[in-house]
Design a protein around this motif. Sequence first.
Motif, PDB file in Angstrom:
ATOM      1  N   ALA A 155       0.839  -1.199   0.000  1.00 52.51           N
ATOM      2  CA  ALA A 155       0.000   0.000   0.000  1.00 52.51           C
ATOM      3  C   ALA A 155       0.874   1.248   0.000  1.00 52.51           C
ATOM      4  CB  ALA A 155      -0.920  -0.004   1.209  1.00 52.51           C
ATOM      5  N   THR A 156       0.343   2.341  -0.502  1.00 49.86           N
ATOM      6  CA  THR A 156       1.104   3.587  -0.567  1.00 49.86           C
ATOM      7  C   THR A 156       1.296   4.186   0.822  1.00 49.86           C
ATOM      8  OG1 THR A 156      -0.861   4.974  -0.828  1.00 49.86           O
ATOM      9  CG2 THR A 156       0.123   4.052  -2.838  1.00 49.86           C
ATOM     10  N   HIS A 157       2.223   5.120   0.917  1.00 46.56           N
ATOM     11  CA  HIS A 157       2.488   5.772   2.197  1.00 46.56           C
ATOM     12  C   HIS A 157       1.261   6.526   2.688  1.00 46.56           C
ATOM     13  CE1 HIS A 157       6.393   5.228   0.220  1.00 46.56           C
ATOM     14  NE2 HIS A 157       6.877   5.081   1.423  1.00 46.56           N
ATOM     15  N   ALA A 158       0.601   7.223   1.781  1.00 49.19           N
ATOM     16  CA  ALA A 158      -0.575   8.012   2.172  1.00 49.19           C
ATOM     17  C   ALA A 158      -1.685   7.115   2.706  1.00 49.19           C
ATOM     18  CB  ALA A 158      -1.075   8.830   0.978  1.00 49.19           C
ATOM     19  N   VAL A 159      -1.868   5.950   2.081  1.00 52.85           N
ATOM     20  CA  VAL A 159      -2.937   5.046   2.495  1.00 52.85           C
ATOM     21  C   VAL A 159      -2.643   4.445   3.868  1.00 52.85           C
ATOM     22  CG1 VAL A 159      -4.041   2.837   1.978  1.00 52.85           C
ATOM     23  CG2 VAL A 159      -3.745   4.522   0.177  1.00 52.85           C
ATOM     24  N   ILE A 160      -1.398   4.019   4.090  1.00 53.90           N
ATOM     25  CA  ILE A 160      -1.030   3.446   5.395  1.00 53.90           C
ATOM     26  C   ILE A 160      -1.147   4.503   6.491  1.00 53.90           C
ATOM     27  CG2 ILE A 160       0.840   2.460   6.765  1.00 53.90           C
ATOM     28  CD1 ILE A 160      -0.244   0.487   4.814  1.00 53.90           C
ATOM     29  N   LYS A 161      -0.695   5.709   6.208  1.00 51.50           N
ATOM     30  CA  LYS A 161      -0.777   6.779   7.208  1.00 51.50           C
ATOM     31  C   LYS A 161      -2.228   7.071   7.564  1.00 51.50           C
ATOM     32  CE  LYS A 161       0.758  11.510   8.162  1.00 51.50           C
ATOM     33  NZ  LYS A 161       1.516  12.696   7.648  1.00 51.50           N
ATOM     34  N   GLN A 162      -3.098   7.117   6.545  1.00 48.57           N
ATOM     35  CA  GLN A 162      -4.511   7.386   6.812  1.00 48.57           C
ATOM     36  C   GLN A 162      -5.143   6.250   7.588  1.00 48.57           C
ATOM     37  OE1 GLN A 162      -6.251  10.349   5.981  1.00 48.57           O
ATOM     38  NE2 GLN A 162      -7.605   9.366   7.487  1.00 48.57           N
ATOM     39  N   LEU A 163      -4.773   5.009   7.248  1.00 46.10           N
ATOM     40  CA  LEU A 163      -5.320   3.856   7.957  1.00 46.10           C
ATOM     41  C   LEU A 163      -4.958   3.913   9.434  1.00 46.10           C
ATOM     42  CD1 LEU A 163      -6.695   1.057   7.998  1.00 46.10           C
ATOM     43  CD2 LEU A 163      -4.465   0.060   7.431  1.00 46.10           C
ATOM     44  N   LEU A 164      -3.695   4.186   9.749  1.00 45.76           N
ATOM     45  CA  LEU A 164      -3.273   4.239  11.151  1.00 45.76           C
ATOM     46  C   LEU A 164      -3.872   5.445  11.868  1.00 45.76           C
ATOM     47  CD1 LEU A 164       0.436   3.101  10.726  1.00 45.76           C
ATOM     48  CD2 LEU A 164      -1.414   1.842  11.826  1.00 45.76           C
ATOM     49  N   GLN A 165      -4.050   6.537  11.138  1.00 44.02           N
ATOM     50  CA  GLN A 165      -4.709   7.692  11.751  1.00 44.02           C
ATOM     51  C   GLN A 165      -6.162   7.361  12.075  1.00 44.02           C
ATOM     52  OE1 GLN A 165      -4.286  11.329   9.560  1.00 44.02           O
ATOM     53  NE2 GLN A 165      -5.420  12.543  11.037  1.00 44.02           N
ATOM     54  N   ILE A 204      -5.879  -1.616  -0.047  1.00 41.47           N
ATOM     55  CA  ILE A 204      -5.860  -1.933  -1.463  1.00 41.47           C
ATOM     56  C   ILE A 204      -7.290  -2.211  -1.923  1.00 41.47           C
ATOM     57  CG2 ILE A 204      -5.005  -3.560  -3.209  1.00 41.47           C
ATOM     58  CD1 ILE A 204      -2.862  -1.761  -2.053  1.00 41.47           C
ATOM     59  N   GLU A 205      -7.614  -1.813  -3.133  1.00 39.16           N
ATOM     60  CA  GLU A 205      -8.982  -1.964  -3.619  1.00 39.16           C
ATOM     61  C   GLU A 205      -9.282  -3.377  -4.082  1.00 39.16           C
ATOM     62  OE1 GLU A 205      -9.529   0.979  -6.590  1.00 39.16           O
ATOM     63  OE2 GLU A 205      -9.327   2.664  -5.212  1.00 39.16           O
ATOM     64  N   PHE A 206      -8.271  -4.227  -4.209  1.00 41.60           N
ATOM     65  CA  PHE A 206      -8.458  -5.619  -4.612  1.00 41.60           C
ATOM     66  C   PHE A 206      -9.173  -5.751  -5.950  1.00 41.60           C
ATOM     67  CE2 PHE A 206      -8.656  -5.735   0.119  1.00 41.60           C
ATOM     68  CZ  PHE A 206      -7.406  -6.284   0.296  1.00 41.60           C
ATOM     69  N   GLY A 207      -9.078  -4.709  -6.801  1.00 42.57           N
ATOM     70  CA  GLY A 207      -9.661  -4.772  -8.131  1.00 42.57           C
ATOM     71  C   GLY A 207     -11.173  -4.756  -8.151  1.00 42.57           C
ATOM     72  N   ASN A 208     -11.781  -4.444  -7.017  1.00 43.53           N
ATOM     73  CA  ASN A 208     -13.241  -4.445  -6.934  1.00 43.53           C
ATOM     74  C   ASN A 208     -13.765  -3.033  -7.181  1.00 43.53           C
ATOM     75  OD1 ASN A 208     -15.967  -4.623  -6.156  1.00 43.53           O
ATOM     76  ND2 ASN A 208     -15.492  -6.308  -4.766  1.00 43.53           N
ATOM     77  N   GLU A 209     -14.667  -2.889  -8.137  1.00 36.34           N
ATOM     78  CA  GLU A 209     -15.174  -1.571  -8.482  1.00 36.34           C
ATOM     79  C   GLU A 209     -16.299  -1.108  -7.572  1.00 36.34           C
ATOM     80  OE1 GLU A 209     -13.740   0.314 -10.612  1.00 36.34           O
ATOM     81  OE2 GLU A 209     -12.290  -1.240 -11.109  1.00 36.34           O
ATOM     82  N   ASN A 210     -16.780  -1.984  -6.696  1.00 34.71           N
ATOM     83  CA  ASN A 210     -17.874  -1.630  -5.796  1.00 34.71           C
ATOM     84  C   ASN A 210     -17.289  -0.884  -4.601  1.00 34.71           C
ATOM     85  OD1 ASN A 210     -19.986  -1.424  -4.038  1.00 34.71           O
ATOM     86  ND2 ASN A 210     -20.702  -3.525  -4.347  1.00 34.71           N
TER      87      ASN A 210
END
Length: 303
Positions: free
Chosen positions: A62-72, A247-253
């Motif tokens: 996962a990207t840095h921004a995504v991990i940071k947001q998740l932990l926040q 990660i979006e896991f390729g799911n468009e929903n």
Amino acid sequence: MSHFATPFIVINLGCEMIYVIDQRLKTQRVPLDKSERVLTDIVSVLLHPKLLDELFIPQPAATHAVIKQLLQDISATSIMKLDSYSMGKLWDLMTMIFKWQLSVATNQNIFDISRRHLRSVATLMPEYFSRDIFDNALKKIDIIAQKFAEDDYNCLYSALIIWFSEYHTKISVLLRLGLQKKDGTFCLPYTLNPNFLKKLGENIYKYDNTKKREDEYCPDTSEVNCLLASIESTPNISKVIKLKLPIEFGNENIENKILKINKNIEYKNITALKKNNNKNGDLTYTVNTLKSPQEDLLEMLKE
């Protein structure tokens, strides 16, 4: 690139976050009942089986921004609230200390560091908090460790080194302990006190007993002291936590990209009493007892 970097980034950074929060709760002399609630709220979500199941699905890092947001988002599930400045300082501490651990881990691997992080956080938790949540996380790490060949491990290690390569912040605690140089680079392992290298992943703040009033290398020496500016006096209304998957896991929903976690930890109202006459002029808070940890865990697993 290893497809298992994300869970090791989240777990290890999350545990470092717990170390910092625990340190600050003690420094601020936050009442024990509230401190325990902060820790149990955050750990219950960080290591929730549903979240770990998603993180351990093979996926690109996962990207840095995504991990940071998740932990926040995870930190925000407690009665403790961090502003953007405090979260930025907390992020610097988490990333640089784990990066340091990776850089000097000559005789210990990522699995060892991750296990030690989890076991050390477990020692910070109140006695009533079930250890099953830690056992589940440790089991997932053990499964990966048993399946990985040497090439798999080298790929994981390289992925983590690359992920953390952009961080170069000078950290006062590392400078004070002689683990980081004035230019921000880390000291070589053979130059360090062996005690720091024996148990990478343990709480490094327990060694930091020589704080200076002013640090000639770093203008801001209060990475920990600046945190936890606000601890709410009212409980969170919603017990259902919504976390955006790394990660979006390729799911468009879009709805399927949100993980809903029911903490199922029932706290009764926190009552703020009149100001007492203690020297700190703090408010006194009383909290009713939790439900039993066994009941909490059973309900958590049903979700």
